[in-house]
Write a protein that holds these residues in place. Structure first.
Motif, PDB file in Angstrom:
ATOM      1  N   LEU A 122     -11.072   0.563  -1.381  1.00 52.19           N
ATOM      2  CA  LEU A 122      -9.719  -0.237  -1.895  1.00 52.19           C
ATOM      3  C   LEU A 122      -9.550  -1.277  -0.839  1.00 52.19           C
ATOM      4  CD1 LEU A 122      -6.894   0.130  -3.211  1.00 52.19           C
ATOM      5  CD2 LEU A 122      -6.216   1.815  -1.439  1.00 52.19           C
ATOM      6  N   LEU A 123      -9.790  -1.202   0.356  1.00 55.98           N
ATOM      7  CA  LEU A 123      -9.504  -2.331   1.222  1.00 55.98           C
ATOM      8  C   LEU A 123     -10.383  -3.567   1.009  1.00 55.98           C
ATOM      9  CD1 LEU A 123      -9.032  -0.169   4.530  1.00 55.98           C
ATOM     10  CD2 LEU A 123      -7.272  -1.042   3.021  1.00 55.98           C
ATOM     11  N   GLU A 124     -11.633  -3.135   0.490  1.00 56.48           N
ATOM     12  CA  GLU A 124     -12.565  -4.396   0.007  1.00 56.48           C
ATOM     13  C   GLU A 124     -12.051  -5.083  -0.779  1.00 56.48           C
ATOM     14  OE1 GLU A 124     -16.530  -2.855  -0.309  1.00 56.48           O
ATOM     15  OE2 GLU A 124     -16.770  -2.395   1.782  1.00 56.48           O
ATOM     16  N   ASP A 125     -11.661  -4.145  -1.954  1.00 56.59           N
ATOM     17  CA  ASP A 125     -11.021  -4.866  -3.006  1.00 56.59           C
ATOM     18  C   ASP A 125      -9.698  -5.758  -2.773  1.00 56.59           C
ATOM     19  OD1 ASP A 125     -13.011  -4.043  -5.150  1.00 56.59           O
ATOM     20  OD2 ASP A 125     -11.875  -2.393  -5.749  1.00 56.59           O
ATOM     21  N   LEU A 126      -8.784  -5.224  -2.186  1.00 55.51           N
ATOM     22  CA  LEU A 126      -7.472  -5.863  -1.595  1.00 55.51           C
ATOM     23  C   LEU A 126      -7.976  -7.163  -0.996  1.00 55.51           C
ATOM     24  CD1 LEU A 126      -5.275  -2.943  -0.506  1.00 55.51           C
ATOM     25  CD2 LEU A 126      -4.956  -4.520  -2.322  1.00 55.51           C
ATOM     26  N   ILE A 130     -14.284   7.007   2.011  1.00 53.84           N
ATOM     27  CA  ILE A 130     -14.981   6.188   1.276  1.00 53.84           C
ATOM     28  C   ILE A 130     -14.232   5.427   0.212  1.00 53.84           C
ATOM     29  CG2 ILE A 130     -16.985   5.992  -0.585  1.00 53.84           C
ATOM     30  CD1 ILE A 130     -17.856   6.983   2.129  1.00 53.84           C
ATOM     31  N   SER A 131     -13.243   6.013  -0.371  1.00 53.65           N
ATOM     32  CA  SER A 131     -12.174   5.408  -1.186  1.00 53.65           C
ATOM     33  C   SER A 131     -11.393   4.373  -0.719  1.00 53.65           C
ATOM     34  CB  SER A 131     -11.652   6.476  -1.952  1.00 53.65           C
ATOM     35  OG  SER A 131     -12.201   7.257  -2.646  1.00 53.65           O
ATOM     36  N   TRP A 132     -11.102   4.725   0.433  1.00 50.96           N
ATOM     37  CA  TRP A 132     -10.210   3.561   1.444  1.00 50.96           C
ATOM     38  C   TRP A 132     -11.065   2.566   1.627  1.00 50.96           C
ATOM     39  CZ3 TRP A 132      -5.675   2.809   2.191  1.00 50.96           C
ATOM     40  CH2 TRP A 132      -4.648   3.764   2.256  1.00 50.96           C
ATOM     41  N   ARG A 133     -12.181   2.545   1.986  1.00 59.46           N
ATOM     42  CA  ARG A 133     -13.268   1.557   2.318  1.00 59.46           C
ATOM     43  C   ARG A 133     -13.162   0.649   0.877  1.00 59.46           C
ATOM     44  NH1 ARG A 133     -18.393   3.397   2.765  1.00 59.46           N
ATOM     45  NH2 ARG A 133     -19.165   2.194   0.801  1.00 59.46           N
ATOM     46  N   SER A 180     -10.683  -8.743  -1.072  1.00 60.51           N
ATOM     47  CA  SER A 180     -11.101 -10.055  -2.171  1.00 60.51           C
ATOM     48  C   SER A 180     -10.103 -10.480  -2.801  1.00 60.51           C
ATOM     49  CB  SER A 180     -11.788  -9.297  -2.908  1.00 60.51           C
ATOM     50  OG  SER A 180     -12.694  -9.936  -4.008  1.00 60.51           O
ATOM     51  N   LEU A 181      -9.124  -9.908  -3.194  1.00 56.95           N
ATOM     52  CA  LEU A 181      -7.904 -10.212  -3.916  1.00 56.95           C
ATOM     53  C   LEU A 181      -7.037 -11.278  -3.327  1.00 56.95           C
ATOM     54  CD1 LEU A 181      -6.864  -7.041  -5.942  1.00 56.95           C
ATOM     55  CD2 LEU A 181      -8.151  -9.216  -7.018  1.00 56.95           C
ATOM     56  N   LEU A 182      -6.863 -10.953  -1.997  1.00 51.10           N
ATOM     57  CA  LEU A 182      -6.066 -11.823  -1.162  1.00 51.10           C
ATOM     58  C   LEU A 182      -6.840 -13.153  -0.698  1.00 51.10           C
ATOM     59  CD1 LEU A 182      -4.708  -9.439   1.546  1.00 51.10           C
ATOM     60  CD2 LEU A 182      -3.341 -10.550   0.117  1.00 51.10           C
ATOM     61  N   VAL A 183      -8.299 -13.176  -0.533  1.00 49.40           N
ATOM     62  CA  VAL A 183      -9.014 -14.152  -0.238  1.00 49.40           C
ATOM     63  C   VAL A 183      -8.961 -15.159  -1.456  1.00 49.40           C
ATOM     64  CG1 VAL A 183     -11.184 -15.287   0.008  1.00 49.40           C
ATOM     65  CG2 VAL A 183     -10.257 -13.341   1.393  1.00 49.40           C
ATOM     66  N   LEU A 232      -7.779 -14.354 -10.256  1.00 46.16           N
ATOM     67  CA  LEU A 232      -8.014 -12.789  -9.711  1.00 46.16           C
ATOM     68  C   LEU A 232      -9.049 -12.038 -10.387  1.00 46.16           C
ATOM     69  CD1 LEU A 232      -4.635 -11.954  -8.164  1.00 46.16           C
ATOM     70  CD2 LEU A 232      -6.116 -13.375  -6.857  1.00 46.16           C
ATOM     71  N   GLN A 233     -10.136 -11.721  -9.812  1.00 42.97           N
ATOM     72  CA  GLN A 233     -11.188 -11.030 -10.252  1.00 42.97           C
ATOM     73  C   GLN A 233     -11.991 -10.139  -9.382  1.00 42.97           C
ATOM     74  OE1 GLN A 233     -13.916 -13.540 -12.332  1.00 42.97           O
ATOM     75  NE2 GLN A 233     -15.178 -11.748 -13.185  1.00 42.97           N
ATOM     76  N   LEU A 234     -12.123  -8.708  -9.762  1.00 49.21           N
ATOM     77  CA  LEU A 234     -12.716  -7.887  -8.952  1.00 49.21           C
ATOM     78  C   LEU A 234     -14.115  -7.572  -9.299  1.00 49.21           C
ATOM     79  CD1 LEU A 234      -9.933  -4.988  -8.716  1.00 49.21           C
ATOM     80  CD2 LEU A 234     -10.742  -6.592  -6.762  1.00 49.21           C
ATOM     81  N   LYS A 235     -15.019  -7.062  -8.562  1.00 49.78           N
ATOM     82  CA  LYS A 235     -16.213  -6.705  -9.021  1.00 49.78           C
ATOM     83  C   LYS A 235     -16.194  -5.725  -9.931  1.00 49.78           C
ATOM     84  CE  LYS A 235     -17.306  -5.831  -4.552  1.00 49.78           C
ATOM     85  NZ  LYS A 235     -18.010  -5.432  -3.393  1.00 49.78           N
ATOM     86  N   PRO A 236     -17.474  -5.694 -10.776  1.00 51.00           N
ATOM     87  CA  PRO A 236     -17.521  -4.575 -11.709  1.00 51.00           C
ATOM     88  C   PRO A 236     -17.315  -3.198 -11.273  1.00 51.00           C
ATOM     89  CG  PRO A 236     -19.180  -6.262 -11.931  1.00 51.00           C
ATOM     90  CD  PRO A 236     -18.628  -6.662 -10.911  1.00 51.00           C
ATOM     91  N   LYS A 237     -16.989  -2.490 -12.205  1.00 55.90           N
ATOM     92  CA  LYS A 237     -16.741  -0.762 -11.598  1.00 55.90           C
ATOM     93  C   LYS A 237     -17.970  -0.226 -11.515  1.00 55.90           C
ATOM     94  CE  LYS A 237     -15.567   2.686 -14.489  1.00 55.90           C
ATOM     95  NZ  LYS A 237     -14.833   3.528 -15.332  1.00 55.90           N
ATOM     96  N   THR A 238     -18.029   0.631 -10.301  1.00 56.31           N
ATOM     97  CA  THR A 238     -19.312   1.386 -10.073  1.00 56.31           C
ATOM     98  C   THR A 238     -19.329   2.540 -10.847  1.00 56.31           C
ATOM     99  OG1 THR A 238     -18.374   2.298  -8.056  1.00 56.31           O
ATOM    100  CG2 THR A 238     -19.475   0.343  -7.908  1.00 56.31           C
ATOM    101  N   SER A 239     -20.317   3.543 -10.854  1.00 60.13           N
ATOM    102  CA  SER A 239     -20.275   4.801 -11.481  1.00 60.13           C
ATOM    103  C   SER A 239     -19.435   5.764 -11.155  1.00 60.13           C
ATOM    104  CB  SER A 239     -21.694   5.361 -11.145  1.00 60.13           C
ATOM    105  OG  SER A 239     -22.802   4.613 -11.529  1.00 60.13           O
ATOM    106  N   SER A 240     -18.865   6.350 -11.835  1.00 59.27           N
ATOM    107  CA  SER A 240     -17.876   7.178 -11.883  1.00 59.27           C
ATOM    108  C   SER A 240     -18.450   8.488 -10.961  1.00 59.27           C
ATOM    109  CB  SER A 240     -17.058   7.737 -13.167  1.00 59.27           C
ATOM    110  OG  SER A 240     -18.035   8.697 -13.653  1.00 59.27           O
ATOM    111  N   PHE A 241     -17.442   9.141 -10.194  1.00 60.09           N
ATOM    112  CA  PHE A 241     -17.696  10.522  -9.593  1.00 60.09           C
ATOM    113  C   PHE A 241     -18.587  11.188 -10.428  1.00 60.09           C
ATOM    114  CE2 PHE A 241     -17.217  14.702  -7.930  1.00 60.09           C
ATOM    115  CZ  PHE A 241     -17.536  14.385  -6.408  1.00 60.09           C
ATOM    116  N   ALA A 242     -18.049  11.636 -11.740  1.00 55.05           N
ATOM    117  CA  ALA A 242     -18.594  12.484 -12.625  1.00 55.05           C
ATOM    118  C   ALA A 242     -20.226  12.108 -13.048  1.00 55.05           C
ATOM    119  CB  ALA A 242     -17.829  12.518 -14.066  1.00 55.05           C
TER     120      ALA A 242
END
Length: 97
Positions: free
Chosen positions: A60-64, A55-58, A66-69, A77-87
């Protein structure tokens, strides 16, 4: 020529993967392959299986991607807002039970 390049990339990839060492904390490696004119460069990411899951690979690769595009379109360069933490996720799942 292409077969030689692919074989060299395979050798470097295998060496890079085997260089990970849990004992010394060497858990992540990245190699950028600068390809000949007319071919896209390649990025190899090697991460110890104790550090990342499928799941984390997916994510990470989506973020990479997005940044490359964004970079290729000369955008900020801007990433989507962070989702909920595992905790947070585990707490909400336990409360739901």
């Amino acid at each position: 020529q292409t077969d030689k390049i692919d074989a060299l990339i395979g050798d470097i990839a295998q060496h890079t993967q085997s260089s990970l060492a849990l004992q010394t904390g060497d858990l992540i490696r990245a190699v950028l392959f600068k390809m000949p004119e007319g071919q896209a460069n390649r990025l190899l990411l090697v991460v110890h299986h104790l550090v990342i899951d499928g799941i984390s690979w997916r994510i990470l690769l989506e973020d990479l991607e997005s940044l490359l595009v964004q970079h290729s379109q000369q955008l900020a360069l801007q990433l989507k807002p962070k989702t909920s933490s595992f905790a947070q996720w585990t707490t909400s799942e336990v409360e739901a039970l």
